[in-house]
Design an enzyme around this catalytic site. Sequence first.
Site, mmCIF file in Angstrom:
data_model
loop_
_atom_site.group_PDB
_atom_site.id
_atom_site.type_symbol
_atom_site.label_atom_id
_atom_site.label_comp_id
_atom_site.label_asym_id
_atom_site.label_seq_id
_atom_site.Cartn_x
_atom_site.Cartn_y
_atom_site.Cartn_z
ATOM 1 N N TYR A 145 31.455 60.212 46.116
ATOM 2 C CA TYR A 145 30.059 60.237 45.693
ATOM 3 C C TYR A 145 29.177 60.445 46.911
ATOM 4 C CZ TYR A 145 25.545 58.606 43.890
ATOM 5 O OH TYR A 145 24.228 58.506 43.547
ATOM 6 N N ASP A 240 30.612 61.795 55.334
ATOM 7 C CA ASP A 240 29.633 60.941 54.673
ATOM 8 C C ASP A 240 30.023 59.495 54.962
ATOM 9 O OD1 ASP A 240 28.097 59.391 53.011
ATOM 10 O OD2 ASP A 240 28.468 60.550 51.198
ATOM 11 N N LYS A 268 22.688 52.521 54.569
ATOM 12 C CA LYS A 268 23.067 51.135 54.316
ATOM 13 C C LYS A 268 22.905 50.245 55.549
ATOM 14 C CE LYS A 268 26.069 52.302 50.417
ATOM 15 N NZ LYS A 268 25.216 51.789 49.341
#
Length: 428
Positions: A145, A240, A268
């Site tokens: 994702y 990623d 994050k």
Amino acid sequence: MKNHTLSKNLFLKASRVIPGGVNSPVRAFKAVGGNPLFIDRAKGSRIYDVDGNAYIDYVLSWGPMILGHAFPRIVTALRKAVEKGTSYGAPTALEVELAELVLKIYPSMDKVRMVNSGTEATMSAIRAARGFTGRDKIIKFEGCYHGHADGLLVKAGSGAMTFGLPDSPGVPKSYARNTLTLPFNDGDAFKRLVEKEGNNIACVIVEPVVGNIGCVLPNPGFLEGLRKLTRKQGIVLIFDEVMTGFRVAFGGAQAYYGIKPDMTCLGKVIGGGLPVGAFGGRKEIMSMISPEGPVYQAGTLSGNPLAMTAGIETLKELSKPGIYKALEAKSAMLEKGLKDVAKKAGISTRFYRAGSMFCTYFTDLDVTDYVTAKKADTQKFSRFFSEMLEQGINLAPSQFEAGFMSLAHSEKDIEATVTAAYNSLIKI
């Protein structure tokens, strides 16, 4: 039974004014049943819902709270920062300081740009890669994702090298046609696709450890194979690391596995719990970004002083000696405990961990990709989730999401979690 009356009432109210009652789909508990918890506050290893229930938290805002909730150093710094104003729409010294910290920790990046989310980071990195190479197509891996940008909401068809179809209504087929999908860990399929389409492929984007179907580790040689072939074909390799950055290791998965990508996406942890993202890479690629180059990317709140402050304080704390040794010890303790009680309870599970991110799958099969992950028993997980929540343990409300450890978790927290896991397993 815990009382969740206020959470239920708030969910009913929210459902009238917010789609599905939540601002991000997985929060709705649709995968596990029941109503979501509405959180009032958090401190250290715990979150507290509006009904006054306390939970040992392994969601940690989906990863950012690596130091624990409301870490004093960050709270103090944010109090000082907010008194100066919350946003300027102009450059600050804080942006420079955080950028320098990130580049020092991630030597694969020569330059980095701050954005507001992981989705912004990945879509901007892909745009830069396309601008740099002059090519249109990208490769992603099934189950990885990379945010909800149109061209990335694509899943594989029946074949390993088929063109993608949109995985969400509202995504034009024309977007999906330029997204090629492959099974994670299938180096042979990747080689065949690159041999066929290499001159048309701008970039390969991959989660080096797949965190959105649980926690799927790369097979030996898989990431190395991506690096070798992309370099040979002039394809930009994008890691990623929005989730794995500072989780798998201080320098992310690329440091742990010894792979140097062309571009990296972060988020994050580098925001310390505030909205943030970043993308960076080789100088010649990043020099394509406006205003230095022709590839446009912008954001009103990019480099927000509060997010930069939280990020700076987080990375400074993480750079202290012994921090990752302590995090590893806690994570390993939880891993051993959960494996032991599953065996004791006679429940077939597979536990995978990369640094301080982890997942327990309810399956007797090895999980190496999207297909094998999807064979896990989601009903059994749902029962386990509900039992754990009742015993004061907050897990991600989906079999296919990673869990996270923080430095705030104590040995007593971990022991309580393992005990709760055994009590839950014998009931399901």
